[in-house]
Scaffold this motif. Structure first.
Motif, PDB file in Angstrom:
ATOM      1  N   SER A  13     -18.337 114.344  22.761  1.00 14.29           N
ATOM      2  CA  SER A  13     -18.156 115.509  23.629  1.00 14.29           C
ATOM      3  C   SER A  13     -17.587 115.047  24.970  1.00 14.29           C
ATOM      4  N   ASP A  14     -16.937 115.959  25.671  1.00 19.35           N
ATOM      5  CA  ASP A  14     -16.368 115.618  26.974  1.00 19.35           C
ATOM      6  C   ASP A  14     -17.451 115.127  27.942  1.00 19.35           C
ATOM      7  N   SER A  15     -18.601 115.783  27.924  1.00 18.71           N
ATOM      8  CA  SER A  15     -19.693 115.387  28.816  1.00 18.71           C
ATOM      9  C   SER A  15     -20.175 113.983  28.498  1.00 18.71           C
ATOM     10  N   HIS A  16     -20.350 113.684  27.220  1.00 17.24           N
ATOM     11  CA  HIS A  16     -20.819 112.353  26.814  1.00 17.24           C
ATOM     12  C   HIS A  16     -19.814 111.282  27.215  1.00 17.24           C
ATOM     13  N   ASP A  17     -18.548 111.526  26.918  1.00 18.21           N
ATOM     14  CA  ASP A  17     -17.518 110.538  27.245  1.00 18.21           C
ATOM     15  C   ASP A  17     -17.422 110.323  28.753  1.00 18.21           C
ATOM     16  N   GLY A  18     -17.467 111.401  29.513  1.00 14.10           N
ATOM     17  CA  GLY A  18     -17.401 111.280  30.965  1.00 14.10           C
ATOM     18  C   GLY A  18     -18.590 110.535  31.534  1.00 14.10           C
ATOM     19  N   LEU A  19     -19.784 110.855  31.067  1.00 14.22           N
ATOM     20  CA  LEU A  19     -20.983 110.196  31.586  1.00 14.22           C
ATOM     21  C   LEU A  19     -21.033 108.719  31.226  1.00 14.22           C
ATOM     22  N   THR A  20     -20.630 108.367  30.014  1.00 15.16           N
ATOM     23  CA  THR A  20     -20.636 106.944  29.671  1.00 15.16           C
ATOM     24  C   THR A  20     -19.571 106.186  30.461  1.00 15.16           C
TER      25      THR A  20
ATOM     26  N   ALA B 256     -20.310 103.083  32.975  1.00 15.81           N
ATOM     27  CA  ALA B 256     -19.550 101.839  32.879  1.00 15.81           C
ATOM     28  C   ALA B 256     -18.937 101.452  34.223  1.00 15.81           C
ATOM     29  N   GLU B 257     -18.345 102.418  34.919  1.00 13.25           N
ATOM     30  CA  GLU B 257     -17.696 102.113  36.201  1.00 13.25           C
ATOM     31  C   GLU B 257     -18.710 101.710  37.269  1.00 13.25           C
ATOM     32  N   LEU B 258     -19.802 102.454  37.379  1.00 15.69           N
ATOM     33  CA  LEU B 258     -20.799 102.116  38.396  1.00 15.69           C
ATOM     34  C   LEU B 258     -21.483 100.787  38.082  1.00 15.69           C
ATOM     35  N   SER B 259     -21.711 100.513  36.802  1.00 20.47           N
ATOM     36  CA  SER B 259     -22.308  99.239  36.411  1.00 20.47           C
ATOM     37  C   SER B 259     -21.353  98.079  36.674  1.00 20.47           C
TER      38      SER B 259
ATOM     39  N   LEU C 114     -12.512 106.163  42.088  1.00 14.54           N
ATOM     40  CA  LEU C 114     -11.618 107.322  41.948  1.00 14.54           C
ATOM     41  C   LEU C 114     -11.909 108.061  40.648  1.00 14.54           C
ATOM     42  N   LEU C 115     -12.152 107.320  39.568  1.00 15.90           N
ATOM     43  CA  LEU C 115     -12.521 107.944  38.297  1.00 15.90           C
ATOM     44  C   LEU C 115     -13.858 108.663  38.413  1.00 15.90           C
ATOM     45  N   VAL C 116     -14.827 108.005  39.043  1.00 15.36           N
ATOM     46  CA  VAL C 116     -16.147 108.617  39.208  1.00 15.36           C
ATOM     47  C   VAL C 116     -16.027 109.914  40.005  1.00 15.36           C
ATOM     48  N   ALA C 117     -15.268 109.879  41.100  1.00 19.02           N
ATOM     49  CA  ALA C 117     -15.095 111.076  41.934  1.00 19.02           C
ATOM     50  C   ALA C 117     -14.394 112.197  41.160  1.00 19.02           C
ATOM     51  N   ALA C 118     -13.437 111.839  40.302  1.00 19.28           N
ATOM     52  CA  ALA C 118     -12.701 112.849  39.541  1.00 19.28           C
ATOM     53  C   ALA C 118     -13.553 113.463  38.420  1.00 19.28           C
ATOM     54  N   LEU C 119     -14.467 112.694  37.858  1.00 16.97           N
ATOM     55  CA  LEU C 119     -15.242 113.161  36.712  1.00 16.97           C
ATOM     56  C   LEU C 119     -16.529 113.896  37.080  1.00 16.97           C
ATOM     57  N   THR C 120     -17.007 113.736  38.308  1.00 17.85           N
ATOM     58  CA  THR C 120     -18.330 114.257  38.655  1.00 17.85           C
ATOM     59  C   THR C 120     -18.244 115.468  39.573  1.00 17.85           C
TER      60      THR C 120
ATOM     61  N   VAL D  37     -25.720 103.665  44.102  1.00 25.10           N
ATOM     62  CA  VAL D  37     -24.568 104.558  43.994  1.00 25.10           C
ATOM     63  C   VAL D  37     -24.905 105.540  42.879  1.00 25.10           C
ATOM     64  N   TRP D  38     -24.754 106.831  43.175  1.00 22.34           N
ATOM     65  CA  TRP D  38     -25.153 107.846  42.222  1.00 22.34           C
ATOM     66  C   TRP D  38     -24.025 108.856  41.999  1.00 22.34           C
ATOM     67  N   ALA D  39     -24.117 109.534  40.888  1.00 25.29           N
ATOM     68  CA  ALA D  39     -23.167 110.596  40.556  1.00 25.29           C
ATOM     69  C   ALA D  39     -23.898 111.629  39.717  1.00 25.29           C
ATOM     70  N   SER D  40     -23.524 112.902  39.878  1.00 24.54           N
ATOM     71  CA  SER D  40     -24.153 113.951  39.070  1.00 24.54           C
ATOM     72  C   SER D  40     -23.069 114.810  38.433  1.00 24.54           C
TER      73      SER D  40
END
Length: 156
Positions: free
Chosen positions: A56-63, A67-70, A125-131, A147-150
């Motif tokens: 799902s889009d949500s699953h792919d975006g969250l993983t 990955a990016e934050l880790s 930039l990816l994190v900001a675009a996806l969250t 560092v957090w994202a929702s």
């Protein structure tokens, strides 16, 4: 004399429920590329268990966010011998990802990469675009930062 049967109970419509109400996952990982891969894998497993299915889009975006934050925690927040912490929490239809490292003096900044062929510099930039939101704060119990994202994962 005949008796009437008792009336049947009236059923009211139930409000639509989200896929989850509240979940939490936290784990320490080694500050290595292997730790980053394991964090992404386990986050994907956990999200699927919580009702956010693989593919799902949500699953792919969250993983991808995990990955990016880790990867940033390993690349920019690594202190030898110290691990990073991944926290996932889901409440109602919002999933929050938090990655804590032990380098509080290296703060995340959102900058454009200087060259199109540059390998790094696009993670936040990816994190900001996806969250829906993202940010950071100093770790309250010692050195380091989180560092957090929702992301709202309600189906459209």
């Amino acid at each position: 004399m005949t008796s009437n049967p008792p009336p049947l109970p009236v059923r009211t419509a139930r409000p639509a429920q989200h896929r989850f109400t509240w979940h939490h996952f936290t784990m320490l990982f080694s500050s290595t590329p292997r730790g980053t891969r394991l964090a992404r894998y386990l986050a994907g497993e956990r999200l699927d268990t919580w009702g956010i299915p693989y593919g799902s889009d949500s699953h792919d975006g969250l993983t991808l966010i995990v990955a990016e934050l880790s990867a940033n925690a390993v690349s920019h927040g690594r202190v030898p011998g110290r691990d990073f912490r991944l926290r996932l929490s889901a409440e109602d239809a919002t999933v929050r990802v938090g990655v804590t490292d032990t380098r509080g003096e290296r703060l995340p900044t959102l900058t454009e990469p200087s060259a199109a062929d540059q390998e790094g510099g696009r993670g936040l930039l990816l994190v900001a675009a996806l969250t829906d939101q993202w940010g950071w704060f100093h770790h309250p119990d010692g050195p380091g930062k989180t560092v957090w994202a929702s992301l709202d994962v309600r189906p459209l």
